[in-house]
Enzyme design. Structure first.
Site, PDB file in Angstrom:
ATOM      1  CD  GLU A 153     -34.834   6.255   1.578  1.00  0.00           C
ATOM      2  OE1 GLU A 153     -35.342   7.225   2.043  1.00  0.00           O
ATOM      3  OE2 GLU A 153     -34.124   5.683   2.264  1.00  0.00           O
ATOM      4  CG  ASN A 154     -31.073   5.038  -0.523  1.00  0.00           C
ATOM      5  OD1 ASN A 154     -31.746   4.191  -0.101  1.00  0.00           O
ATOM      6  ND2 ASN A 154     -30.878   6.093   0.051  1.00  0.00           N
ATOM      7  CG  HIS A 197     -31.804   8.990   2.633  1.00  0.00           C
ATOM      8  ND1 HIS A 197     -30.730   9.904   2.811  1.00  0.00           N
ATOM      9  CD2 HIS A 197     -31.556   7.826   2.853  1.00  0.00           C
ATOM     10  CE1 HIS A 197     -29.990   9.106   3.633  1.00  0.00           C
ATOM     11  NE2 HIS A 197     -30.199   7.716   3.852  1.00  0.00           N
ATOM     12  CG  HIS A 215     -37.989   3.833   4.298  1.00  0.00           C
ATOM     13  ND1 HIS A 215     -37.418   3.047   3.180  1.00  0.00           N
ATOM     14  CD2 HIS A 215     -37.031   4.584   4.957  1.00  0.00           C
ATOM     15  CE1 HIS A 215     -36.275   3.526   2.826  1.00  0.00           C
ATOM     16  NE2 HIS A 215     -36.042   4.341   4.110  1.00  0.00           N
ATOM     17  CG  HIS A 236     -33.847   2.180   6.309  1.00  0.00           C
ATOM     18  ND1 HIS A 236     -33.499   3.246   5.716  1.00  0.00           N
ATOM     19  CD2 HIS A 236     -33.484   1.949   7.346  1.00  0.00           C
ATOM     20  CE1 HIS A 236     -32.620   3.845   6.574  1.00  0.00           C
ATOM     21  NE2 HIS A 236     -32.492   3.252   7.556  1.00  0.00           N
TER      22      HIS A 236
END
Length: 259
Positions: free
Chosen positions: A26-27, A55, A140, A165
C-alpha cells in the site's frame, strides 16, 4: 523498498523453497498507494498476492484497476459496494489452496466496519484443513492491541496473522496456543535510516516545529527487505515454525531455515 524486494525476493523464494508469497504494497508508489504497473512488477518477482490498507486509494487508478486484478486485495471490512475484494482463495506453487484475508483496524484509523466479524466470515466460509490448506490474515492496524486481539481471535483457524502499517518489525514472532503463527508487525521494505521510510529531516521538522512544511518524501538510501516466514503442517494448515526474515540494508538477521 521496491528495489530491496527486487534484489532479494527471488533468492528468498529459492533458498527457503517458498510456496506462496504475500506482499503488503500500500505504500509502494513512492510511499502513497500502489499502481497496476507496480503490482505487475511484484508478480514478476514472485509475489502471489498484494494486500493494502488505509492508503489503498491514494493512487486514483487503483479504484478502476482493482476489480480486474484478483491478486490485489483491499481491506475486507470496507463497506459493501467498495471496489475489489478483501479475501480470496488462491492456488500456491505446489497446488495447495491458500486463503488470504486483508483486514484494517479501527483504533486511530478510519471507522470502517468491524474487522473481527468480517474476518470471521471469511474463515468460516473457508475452513483451514478443509477447503483450504493455509490461511494468511494481514491485519493492517495502528494499535498493537488490536493486532494482538486479531491474532487471538483467529488462533487455531489461521496459519498466520501478521500485522502491517507500523513500518517497523516487532520482536514477538510466536506460535499462539492454538498453533496460529503471529507477529505484531512485519516491518517495511525500505530505508531504515529514515522516519518510517520517509526522509528523516522533513519528518523530524514536522515534530520539532509543529508547522506545515515540505511534503513527506521517501528516503532513498539502501533498502532492507523485512518480512515473516511461516511453515505450515500439511495436514492441518497450522503453523510449525515462524521467524522474521530480513535481507540487506541496516537490519541484519539470520535467515530462517525450513524444518
Amino acid at each position: 523498498g521496491r528495489q530491496a524486494v527486487a534484489d532479494h525476493l527471488p533468492d528468498l523464494r529459492r533458498d527457503l523453497k517458498l510456496d506462496f508469497i504475500v506482499i503488503n504494497g500500500e505504500n509502494a508508489a513512492g510511499g502513497f498507494g500502489i499502481t497496476q504497473k507496480i503490482c505487475e512488477e511484484f508478480y514478476a518477482l514472485g509475489a502471489d498476492v498484494v494486500t493494502t490498507g488505509n492508503h489503498a486509494w491514494d493512487q486514483r487508478e487503483t479504484l478502476a484497476y482493482i476489480n480486474s486484478d484478483p491478486r490485489l486485495l483491499r481491506p475486507v471490512n470496507y463497506p459493501a459496494g467498495t471496489p475489489g475484494k478483501g479475501g480470496h482463495v488462491y492456488t500456491s506453487q505446489s497446488g495447495r489452496k491458500v486463503l488470504v484475508v486483508n483486514a484494517m483496524g479501527r483504533l486511530f484509523m478510519d471507522p470502517l466496519d468491524d474487522p473481527f466479524r468480517a474476518v470471521d466470515r471469511e474463515l468460516s466460509q473457508n475452513v483451514l484443513g478443509g477447503g483450504v490448506q493455509a490461511t494468511i490474515v494481514d491485519m493492517h492496524a495502528e494499535a498493537t492491541s488490536e493486532k494482538m486481539a486479531m491474532g487471538h481471535w483467529c488462533d487455531g483457524r489461521a496459519s498466520l496473522v501478521v500485522g502491517t502499517h507500523s513500518h517497523v518489525p516487532t520482536a514477538d514472532a510466536q506460535i499462539l496456543p492454538g498453533s496460529t503463527a503471529y507477529q505484531t508487525d512485519a516491518g517495511m521494505c525500505g530505508d531504515y535510516d529514515s522516519v518510517i521510510g520517509m526522509r528523516k529531516d522533513i519528518a523530524t521538522a514536522r515534530f520539532v516545529r509543529k508547522l506545515p512544511g515540505e511534503r513527506l518524501e521517501p528516503s532513498t538510501g539502501e533498502g532492507t527487505l523485512c518480512g515473516v516466514f511461516v511453515e505450515t503442517d500439511d495436514r492441518t494448515g497450522l503453523a510449525r515454525q515462524v521467524a522474521p526474515v530480513r535481507r540487506g540494508g541496516r537490519l541484519a538477521a539470520a535467515t530462517p531455515q525450513p524444518l
